[in-house]
Motif scaffolding. Structure first.
Motif, mmCIF file in Angstrom:
data_model
loop_
_atom_site.group_PDB
_atom_site.id
_atom_site.type_symbol
_atom_site.label_atom_id
_atom_site.label_comp_id
_atom_site.label_asym_id
_atom_site.label_seq_id
_atom_site.Cartn_x
_atom_site.Cartn_y
_atom_site.Cartn_z
ATOM 1 N N ALA A 26 32.134 -1.478 33.162
ATOM 2 C CA ALA A 26 32.654 -0.810 34.360
ATOM 3 C C ALA A 26 31.780 -1.129 35.573
ATOM 4 C CB ALA A 26 32.701 0.695 34.131
ATOM 5 N N THR A 27 32.430 -1.424 36.682
ATOM 6 C CA THR A 27 31.716 -1.851 37.890
ATOM 7 C C THR A 27 30.649 -0.859 38.353
ATOM 8 O OG1 THR A 27 33.762 -2.936 38.545
ATOM 9 C CG2 THR A 27 32.056 -2.771 40.223
ATOM 10 N N PRO A 28 30.915 0.460 38.406
ATOM 11 C CA PRO A 28 29.860 1.376 38.867
ATOM 12 C C PRO A 28 28.609 1.319 37.983
ATOM 13 C CG PRO A 28 31.990 2.474 38.855
ATOM 14 C CD PRO A 28 32.181 1.176 38.141
ATOM 15 N N ILE A 29 28.812 1.134 36.689
ATOM 16 C CA ILE A 29 27.654 1.065 35.782
ATOM 17 C C ILE A 29 26.924 -0.266 35.959
ATOM 18 C CG2 ILE A 29 26.952 1.032 33.354
ATOM 19 C CD1 ILE A 29 29.169 3.121 32.846
ATOM 20 N N TYR A 32 24.742 -0.046 38.957
ATOM 21 C CA TYR A 32 23.514 0.715 38.661
ATOM 22 C C TYR A 32 22.532 -0.142 37.864
ATOM 23 C CZ TYR A 32 20.293 4.121 36.764
ATOM 24 O OH TYR A 32 19.143 4.780 36.409
ATOM 25 N N ILE A 33 23.015 -0.812 36.839
ATOM 26 C CA ILE A 33 22.149 -1.658 35.999
ATOM 27 C C ILE A 33 21.458 -2.720 36.845
ATOM 28 C CG2 ILE A 33 22.202 -3.429 34.171
ATOM 29 C CD1 ILE A 33 24.431 -1.669 32.815
ATOM 30 N N ASP A 34 22.190 -3.279 37.793
ATOM 31 C CA ASP A 34 21.628 -4.338 38.651
ATOM 32 C C ASP A 34 20.425 -3.853 39.460
ATOM 33 O OD1 ASP A 34 23.530 -6.105 37.734
ATOM 34 O OD2 ASP A 34 24.841 -5.921 39.486
ATOM 35 N N GLU A 37 14.756 -2.398 37.334
ATOM 36 C CA GLU A 37 13.784 -3.502 37.334
ATOM 37 C C GLU A 37 13.061 -3.652 36.007
ATOM 38 O OE1 GLU A 37 11.284 -2.924 40.731
ATOM 39 O OE2 GLU A 37 12.932 -3.231 42.154
ATOM 40 N N ASP A 38 12.779 -2.544 35.334
ATOM 41 C CA ASP A 38 12.011 -2.597 34.077
ATOM 42 C C ASP A 38 12.950 -2.936 32.920
ATOM 43 O OD1 ASP A 38 10.437 -2.263 31.865
ATOM 44 O OD2 ASP A 38 9.784 -0.221 32.350
ATOM 45 N N LYS A 39 12.831 -4.135 32.387
ATOM 46 C CA LYS A 39 13.741 -4.597 31.331
ATOM 47 C C LYS A 39 13.351 -4.084 29.939
ATOM 48 C CE LYS A 39 15.869 -6.984 34.410
ATOM 49 N NZ LYS A 39 16.821 -7.969 34.688
ATOM 50 N N ASN A 40 12.240 -3.352 29.862
ATOM 51 C CA ASN A 40 11.766 -2.858 28.561
ATOM 52 C C ASN A 40 12.125 -1.405 28.306
ATOM 53 O OD1 ASN A 40 10.429 -5.349 27.868
ATOM 54 N ND2 ASN A 40 8.874 -4.805 29.382
ATOM 55 N N ILE A 41 12.775 -0.760 29.272
ATOM 56 C CA ILE A 41 13.127 0.646 29.060
ATOM 57 C C ILE A 41 14.095 0.766 27.881
ATOM 58 C CG2 ILE A 41 12.693 1.503 31.395
ATOM 59 C CD1 ILE A 41 15.680 1.106 31.972
ATOM 60 N N TYR A 52 30.717 -3.062 26.037
ATOM 61 C CA TYR A 52 30.623 -4.057 27.115
ATOM 62 C C TYR A 52 29.419 -3.797 28.022
ATOM 63 C CZ TYR A 52 35.404 -4.786 25.539
ATOM 64 O OH TYR A 52 36.523 -5.006 24.762
ATOM 65 N N GLU A 53 29.089 -2.526 28.235
ATOM 66 C CA GLU A 53 27.910 -2.212 29.050
ATOM 67 C C GLU A 53 26.644 -2.707 28.364
ATOM 68 O OE1 GLU A 53 31.097 -0.133 30.873
ATOM 69 O OE2 GLU A 53 30.520 -0.109 28.778
#
Length: 198
Positions: A26-29, A32-34, A37-41, A52-53
C-alpha cells in the motif's frame, strides 16, 4: 476461536476470495517505509496475508522483518516468492497468543479483519502494546468505513473516534488522519496512523 478463525481465512485463500488483497504494498505504508533510515530495526506485520509490505521492506534492505498470519497458505506462498527469507521470521500463529518484542509493527487494515467485539478490539490494543519495545511504534492503515452489525462482512469498519477509544490507553497518537495517498479504490476510506507505545 483460533481454529474457527484459521479455518475462515484458510478457506478464503483456498477459494481465492481475497478482495482485500491489492497485489502490492500500500502506497501510504511504502511512503512511511521510505523515510526509515535504520535497516536493522525489528519489524512485525501481523495478519500479513501475502506480505507485500514485507517484500517491499526486504527490497529496501531491511534485515529483521517478521510476518505473522493465522493461515499457513499465504505464508507458504510468500516463502515460494522469497525463498531466502528466514523460516524463523515466518510465524504461523494467532496474533492474540503471539510473543515477541519489536521496534515497529505495521498495521495493514489487520484491525478490521477480526470480529469487532469490544473484547477483541481491547485485546488488540493491549497485545500490540505488549509486542512493542519501549517507545515502539504502531504504524499503518485502518479502514474509515461504517461499522455495521453484519458479522459476516469483513473487513469490519470504524472511525477515528472509535479506534482511538481502544488505542488511547496504550498509545500516544503522533498522527491519525485520512490517508492522502491511498490507492484510488480506497481514497477517503482509510486512516493513516502513527502511535507510540506509552
Amino acid at each position: 476461536m483460533r481454529h474457527q478463525e484459521e479455518s475462515y481465512w484458510t478457506t478464503r485463500y483456498k477459494e481465492k476470495q481475497t478482495g482485500w488483497d491489492i497485489g502490492f504494498a500500500a502506497t501510504p505504508i511504502k511512503t512511511y517505509i521510505d523515510q526509515l533510515e535504520d535497516k536493522n530495526i525489528k519489524l512485525l506485520i501481523p495478519g500479513a496475508g501475502n506480505g507485500y509490505e514485507a517484500e517491499y521492506l526486504i527490497e529496501k534492505g531491511f534485515t529483521n522483518v517478521h510476518i505473522l498470519d493465522i493461515s499457513e497458505i499465504p505464508l507458504q506462498d510468500f516463502k515460494k516468492r522469497n525463498p531466502t527469507f528466514p523460516d524463523t521470521h515466518l510465524h504461523h500463529a494467532n496474533f492474540f497468543e503471539f510473543e515477541g518484542q519489536f521496534d515497529i509493527i505495521i498495521e495493514q487494515t489487520f484491525f478490521c479483519s477480526f470480529v469487532p467485539s469490544a473484547e477483541n478490539r481491547s485485546a488488540y490494543a493491549q497485545q500490540m502494546a505488549s509486542l512493542l519495545k519501549e517507545k515502539g511504534k504502531l504504524v499503518g492503515l485502518w479502514f474509515a468505513i461504517p461499522l455495521t452489525d453484519d458479522l459476516e462482512k469483513r473487513p469490519f469498519g470504524g472511525d477515528k473516534k472509535l479506534y482511538l477509544s481502544y488505542l488511547a490507553p496504550f498509545f500516544t497518537e503522533k498522527t491519525f488522519q485520512p490517508s492522502y495517498n491511498s490507492i484510488p479504490p480506497r481514497q477517503d476510506r482509510e486512516l493513516f496512523g502513527i502511535f507510540i507505545k506509552k
